[in-house]
Enzyme design. Structure first.
Site, short mmCIF file in Angstrom:
data_model
loop_
_atom_site.label_atom_id
_atom_site.label_comp_id
_atom_site.label_asym_id
_atom_site.label_seq_id
_atom_site.Cartn_x
_atom_site.Cartn_y
_atom_site.Cartn_z
CD GLU A 39 -1.45 -1.99 2.49
OE1 GLU A 39 -0.16 -2.27 2.21
OE2 GLU A 39 -2.25 -2.67 3.18
CG ASP A 65 -2.04 -3.46 5.79
OD1 ASP A 65 -0.94 -3.84 5.86
OD2 ASP A 65 -2.46 -2.41 5.97
CG ASP A 125 -6.97 -4.71 7.42
OD1 ASP A 125 -6.76 -4.71 6.19
OD2 ASP A 125 -6.64 -3.78 8.31
CD GLU A 139 -10.92 -0.13 3.92
OE1 GLU A 139 -11.22 0.56 3.02
OE2 GLU A 139 -11.54 -0.80 4.72
CE1 TYR A 165 -1.88 -3.50 9.00
CE2 TYR A 165 -3.62 -4.82 10.04
CZ TYR A 165 -3.17 -3.75 9.23
OH TYR A 165 -4.15 -3.29 8.35
NE ARG A 170 -5.85 0.59 10.11
CZ ARG A 170 -4.96 1.19 9.44
NH1 ARG A 170 -3.85 0.41 9.03
NH2 ARG A 170 -5.04 2.55 9.28
CG HIS A 175 -3.61 -8.90 12.09
ND1 HIS A 175 -2.60 -9.44 11.04
CD2 HIS A 175 -4.69 -8.41 11.44
CE1 HIS A 175 -3.03 -9.00 9.83
NE2 HIS A 175 -4.25 -8.41 10.05
#
Length: 922
Positions: free
Chosen positions: A15, A101, A103, A105, A333, A335, A380
């Site tokens: 990203e 990532d 997740d 998103e 990570y 989140r 995670h």
């Protein structure tokens, strides 16, 4: 035709550029790493849809509500160049690795890349919880495909938020104010803050008294109460009945504890006097072992809470700094809802605790933590230092500076402490008393209580101690015991000397306002939204003007009261805490592949199983009385209204008032919190406001009526321009259409009335007609300089000033406007000019040279608030970021983002669009 030979390289897409640089170091030859710069596609504004689609079922939301809620995506204008670059690199690659990532998103970003790039080479999906060599090697051994269920959940959430906002926000525009917005999580967060302020507004204080005794054990001979022997105890019971404390009252000031003794000042002082010469003895000593366990490693939510308490970071700053630490390989990570640590991390924490504090500081077995959060997502592990062995803060001190170092240190301490031994000690509670021997209280038995904790083994406290949110002062200790200090050695029956008996008066305190930390905690406990979105949610409600900060506290605006009231009255379910949490659970089921997103969206929007959907509710609203929604009764006969220009107080007119009667009004100071606008304060503001409008007389030159008024921005005078009469309209020259027919008479263009602010020394009550006419005659021409330039004097927002062309100079007082001469003005213009007529203000902050422009970065106070500049590029400091929280890294980042955006342009009206297809479709 010969095909072009490929380079044999593997293209890896992440990203962010920072993440790509760190990963490239570990992948080495044969890999090319590039960044998508976040999402490359999103839903466009419906107004930007192609003309042929605006009339279709896509037209309202850019989502096809008639065909399984298919979204219409477009490549963002600022991402077209990046997409072209990625396509060019993909042509020379043999394989594509999507390393966004792990997740929802990140999964959606990977899916959008597949849809747009349309790769013709093998595609691999990989994720890693930390950017270290070991983690990347493990990820390369666990390649997979894009998870369609995660993509479906993210897409459902995105469409849900579009439906929610685009259906409800227009209702707010019509009934409260333009530019407002509603959101699935932001509206609920605003409601929490407003409800807490309502509790404070309804709160009524209660008074209560007690005694605080300072005592010491009696010693052989004279005892002066040596400091090491002194201790304090608080009155607990009188005649065997509990003495009322703050927690024994409700929020209306009523005593709720049965059989509690409520002491007033007279009784408390009489009891203190009666006990002055009484014999105090220890009645009981109770000692218990004390054990305290360390807190679990950080989740996204607890990191935001603790960074707010200990570092004074906003949720947004915490996530920004954590993002940089993660992308540069310092932490895992950021989140996550999980409190679990990997085996490697547990081993690293235990080794480091043993090396730094000794083997006695680690338990025999590793600690295991279970998540307590509602709807926790545990894909995670917890947030921790990166790597299979941790770097201490001292080892990274040369690499990390400022906010990054402070947050890394906090994460390191919490992680290491989580695998350390309990803190151990003992807590002693002592009950002691005496019988009053004289005065009005003679014969009354008074018992006091004191407690103290002694830590004998610090355990995890050697590394870290968790912070606490603000609690109500009067409910912290309801036992009557003093607490926390060390007590001397005491035994039952031991005589004591009372060194001081102090009567203390107290008032109950209202519920504390939310801080960012406590709001984040409440949202997580209720299962509302996701911790990874809390920073954006809190920033949004601040940017919308729903909430402002006072110190650390979150204070709602009056417009937030109106918004919440409308939503509670007409969209109750959508700001209901349980309903919102259930939506989050539904999204989790979609992410797990247990439900289809389109089916769930259909139930939400159209309704099902006897429950109305959002569109049914919106279409069936009927009439909403905006006046009721925007009104709050403050005192009998005084109502607060939320108007176009802000809140004001009003005394409603009686039913039999004349039609032309004007109600009394008063402005509400902007810095006055809602709970501070009491009935008494409202009456004071109404009394000090004076008349809203006062007729001063008629201008002899124009015949216009001149009035003085109190406005939102201060008192002013203006003239009343009369509407044209029918005779004046009829006297206008007649104009004709092309066919010869006469046009109806035009209404003359409205003449702007002359208006002028009153001087600070004037008021609506005292200003005269002559003074008003002089004020409205401004600007006043003084004459010309040697070059023929006209010099005028006038009053402005920042005070009185001279003007000559574009050259302005401040002058002293407002009264000088009518006394200053041309000669005086020429003398002022002969002096060297300072900025704004005064010495330029010092910068609010300085951050060194910008890496791109090479010019110094400073923060200055501007007309619309503080802004960051390098002398070339300016960017306003985000409203949710305090100047004290701003770092050099963040300032550089904001300037870079502003440069990247370039001049503001309207997006092209026709863009390439498409609906969602299966990942990997050609």
């Amino acid at each position: 035709m010969a095909t072009k030979a490929r380079s044999g390289k593997k293209l890896v897409i992440v990203e962010s550029p920072a993440k790509s640089k760190t990963i490239a170091q570990y992948l080495g030859e044969g890999f090319e790493v590039d960044a998508s710069m976040g999402h490359i596609r999103d839903l466009p504004q419906p107004s930007d849809l192609p003309a042929e689609l605006k009339k279709s079922s896509l037209g309202k939301f850019a989502v096809d509500i008639e065909h399984n809620f298919e979204p219409y995506y477009v490549v963002s204008p600022e991402k077209r160049k990046k997409v072209a670059e990625l396509k060019a690199k993909l042509k020379d690659a043999d394989e594509l690795y999507l390393a966004t990532d792990g997740d929802r998103e990140g999964e959606a970003i990977a899916w959008h890349l597949l849809e747009v790039l349309k790769p013709k080479v093998p595609v691999h999906r990989l994720t890693f919880p930390e950017i270290t060599k070991e983690a990347i090697q493990r990820a390369m051994a666990e390649l997979r495909d894009v998870d369609e269920s995660l993509v479906d959940a993210q897409e459902t959430r995105r469409v849900l938020d579009r439906l929610y906002g685009y259906e409800i926000s227009p209702v707010l525009w019509r009934k409260v104010a333009g530019g407002l917005s509603a959101g699935r999580v932001q509206s609920v967060a605003t409601r929490l803050v407003v409800e807490r302020e309502r509790e404070r507004m309804a709160f009524r204080t209660a008074d209560y008294w007690d005694l605080l005794a300072t005592l010491a054990p009696q010693a052989a001979g004279a005892n002066d109460g040596a400091p090491g022997q002194r201790f304090q105890a608080r009155l607990a019971t009188v005649d065997g009945k509990k003495v009322a404390s703050g927690r024994d009252f409700d929020d209306r000031g009523n005593l709720t504890a049965r059989n509690a003794v409520l002491l007033d000042e007279t009784t408390a002082r009489a009891l203190a006097e009666g006990l002055e010469n009484s014999a105090f003895t220890v009645r009981s000593v109770e000692e218990k072992p004390y054990t305290r366990r360390p807190a679990a490693p950080f989740t996204t939510s607890t990191l935001q809470q603790e960074a707010a308490r200990k570092l004074r970071f906003s949720a947004r700053v915490t996530m920004q700094v954590a993002q940089r630490l993660y992308e540069n390989g310092y932490i895992t990570y950021m989140r996550t809802d999980s409190t679990a640590l990997s085996d490697q991390a547990v081993g690293a924490a235990r080794r480091q605790a043993s090396e730094l504090y000794g083997p006695d500081y680690i338990p025999q077995r590793p600690r295991v933590y279970a998540s307590k959060a509602k709807n926790a997502q545990e894909a995670h592990e917890a947030i921790r230092p990166a790597g299979d062995s941790f770097r201490t803060p001292a080892q990274v001190a040369k690499e990390l500076r400022g906010d990054e170092f402070r947050l890394y240190e906090l994460i390191w301490k919490r992680t290491v402490a989580s695998q350390m031994e309990d803190a151990k000690g003992s807590t002693a509670t002592v009950r002691l008393g005496a019988v009053a021997g004289s005065g009005e209280a003679a014969g009354r038995d008074a018992e006091f209580s004191a407690s103290g904790t002694v830590i004998t083994f610090r355990g995890f406290l050697a590394a870290y101690e968790e912070g606490r949110d603000e609690i109500r002062e009067d409910t912290e200790n309801g036992s009557g015991a003093t607490d926390g200090g060390r007590l001397p050695a005491l035994s039952k029956g031991q005589p004591l000397d009372a060194l001081e008996l102090a009567p203390n008066g107290h008032q109950t305190s209202p519920p504390p306002r939310y801080t960012e930390a406590s709001l984040v905690k409440t949202l997580e406990e209720r299962g509302i939204g996701r911790p990874s979105t809390y920073a954006a949610t809190i920033s949004t409600i601040m940017d919308r003007g729903y909430v402002r900060t006072r110190g650390n506290a979150l204070v709602p605006s009056w417009i937030a009261f109106s918004v919440v009231r409308l939503l509670e009255d007409y969209f109750h379910d959508y700001v209901d805490y349980d309903f919102t949490a259930e939506m989050e659970e539904d999204l989790d089921r979609i992410a797990a592949g247990q439900q289809a997103g389109a089916e769930w969206l259909s139930d939400f929007y159209f309704g099902g199983e006897g429950k109305p959907g959002l569109t049914t509710i919106v279409n069936g609203l009927g009439e909403i009385d905006a006046r009721v929604v925007n009104s709050v009764e403050i005192a009998p006969g005084i109502v607060l209204r939320v108007g176009k220009y802000g809140p004001y107080l009003e005394k409603p007119l009686p039913a039999d008032a004349p039609e032309d009667a004007v109600p009394e009004r008063a402005n509400v100071p902007e810095d006055l919190a809602p709970d501070e606008l009491t009935a008494d304060k409202a009456r004071e503001l109404m009394e000090s406001a004076g008349p809203e409008e006062r007729v001063l007389g008629t201008d002899p030159l124009t015949g216009h009526t001149v009035v003085a008024k109190n406005g939102r921005y201060g008192a002013y005078v203006t003239e009343v321009i009369p509407e044209p009469t029918p005779e004046q309209l009829a006297a206008q020259p007649v104009e004709y259409y092309k066919n010869g027919k006469p046009k109806p008479p035009k209404k003359p263009a409205k003449v702007k009335p002359r208006t002028a602010s009153l001087f600070k020394s004037m008021s609506v009550d005292t200003v005269t007609l002559d003074e008003a006419l002089k004020l409205m005659s401004l600007p006043r021409a003084l004459g010309n300089d040697e070059e023929g330039n006209v010099i005028t004097v006038q009053n402005g927002r920042f005070g009185p000033y001279l003007k000559k062309g574009s050259d302005s100079r401040s002058i002293g007082s407002e009264e000088e406007i009518f006394t200053i001469t041309l000669e005086d003005a020429l003398k002022i213009y002969a002096q060297p000019k300072t900025r704004g007529g005064r010495t330029a203000a010092a910068p609010l902050a300085e951050f060194g040279d910008d890496p791109e422009s090479g010019k110094p970065i400073v923060v200055k106070e501007g007309r619309f608030g503080p802004y960051i500049t390098d002398g070339v590029t300016n960017i306003t400091v985000p409203r949710a970021t305090a100047i004290e929280e701003l770092t050099r890294e963040r300032a550089v980042e904001l300037l870079a983002e502003k440069r990247a955006k370039g001049p503001v342009k309207r997006p092209a009206r026709r863009t390439t669009g498409g609906t969602r297809a299966k990942a990997g479709a050609k």
